[in-house]
Write a protein that holds these residues in place. Structure first.
Motif, short mmCIF file in Angstrom:
data_model
loop_
_atom_site.label_atom_id
_atom_site.label_comp_id
_atom_site.label_asym_id
_atom_site.label_seq_id
_atom_site.Cartn_x
_atom_site.Cartn_y
_atom_site.Cartn_z
N TRP A 57 0.81 -1.19 0.17
CA TRP A 57 0.01 0.11 0.12
C TRP A 57 0.82 1.35 -0.04
O TRP A 57 0.66 1.97 -0.83
N LEU A 58 1.98 1.17 0.85
CA LEU A 58 2.83 2.39 0.98
C LEU A 58 3.65 2.52 -0.47
O LEU A 58 3.66 3.76 -0.98
N LEU A 59 3.98 1.48 -1.22
CA LEU A 59 4.40 1.66 -2.45
C LEU A 59 3.64 2.11 -3.31
O LEU A 59 3.97 3.03 -4.03
N GLY A 60 2.49 1.67 -3.42
CA GLY A 60 1.50 2.01 -4.51
C GLY A 60 1.05 3.76 -4.27
O GLY A 60 1.28 4.50 -5.14
N LEU A 61 1.08 4.18 -3.14
CA LEU A 61 0.86 5.52 -2.60
C LEU A 61 1.96 6.25 -3.06
O LEU A 61 1.76 7.55 -3.38
N GLY A 62 3.43 5.84 -2.76
CA GLY A 62 4.44 6.58 -3.16
C GLY A 62 4.41 6.63 -4.71
O GLY A 62 5.05 7.78 -4.99
N VAL A 63 4.03 5.64 -5.38
CA VAL A 63 3.97 5.79 -6.89
C VAL A 63 2.96 6.84 -7.23
O VAL A 63 3.46 7.90 -8.26
N LEU A 64 1.87 6.91 -6.79
CA LEU A 64 0.81 7.77 -7.10
C LEU A 64 1.50 9.39 -6.66
O LEU A 64 1.06 10.27 -7.45
N VAL A 65 1.97 9.53 -5.77
CA VAL A 65 2.50 10.71 -5.07
C VAL A 65 3.63 11.15 -5.92
O VAL A 65 3.78 12.43 -6.33
N ALA A 66 4.53 10.23 -6.51
CA ALA A 66 5.63 10.70 -7.27
C ALA A 66 4.89 11.09 -8.66
O ALA A 66 5.73 12.07 -9.13
N PHE A 67 3.93 10.42 -9.28
CA PHE A 67 3.46 10.96 -10.40
C PHE A 67 3.01 12.64 -10.17
O PHE A 67 3.15 13.25 -10.95
#
Length: 132
Positions: free
Chosen positions: A16-26
């Motif tokens: 979940w944190l990795l997915g959130l990190g990807v969304l925030v990175a975009f």
């Protein structure tokens, strides 16, 4: 079960944190592009458009696996994320009342365009699914 066959308890949180990190990175990358090119479009919108472009490209499967845990949970709380927007609109009602007719027209036209586009896309997809 021993440690080698039992899944790690922290794995769902890490995904979940990795997915959130990807969304925030975009979103952050979109903000950077917006700032560098001085575009009139919000940076987070640019980032989400870039994410959409990648989601319709051949690299979509790994990307979907990365962002889906965070995206699913964020979609579940989406109405709560819109509360500050509604409060801001109510707080700014005085200045907005001056342009009530234009705002109402924009809302109705926007809703109509969205509705017709969704109907067209749904019809197109249903026709495509019926083809042998």
């Amino acid at each position: 079960m021993d440690e080698t066959t039992e899944p790690a308890r922290g794995a769902p949180i890490a995904r979940w944190l990795l997915g959130l990190g990807v969304l925030v990175a975009f979103a952050a990358a979109g903000n950077l592009v917006q700032h560098l090119l001085d575009l009139p479009i919000p940076g987070s919108t640019i980032g989400m458009i870039a994410l959409l472009v990648l989601l319709v490209s051949p690299v979509r499967q790994p990307l979907i696996r990365l962002v889906s845990p965070a995206a699913d949970s964020l979609i579940a709380v989406l109405p709560l994320l819109l509360v500050p927007l509604a409060v801001g609109i109510v707080g700014s009602f005085g200045p907005l009342a001056e342009h009530a007719l234009a705002l109402a027209a924009a809302l109705v036209i926007g809703w109509l365009v969205t509705f017709l586009t969704a109907a067209f896309v749904a019809d197109l997809l249903m026709r495509r699914m019926r083809r042998p």
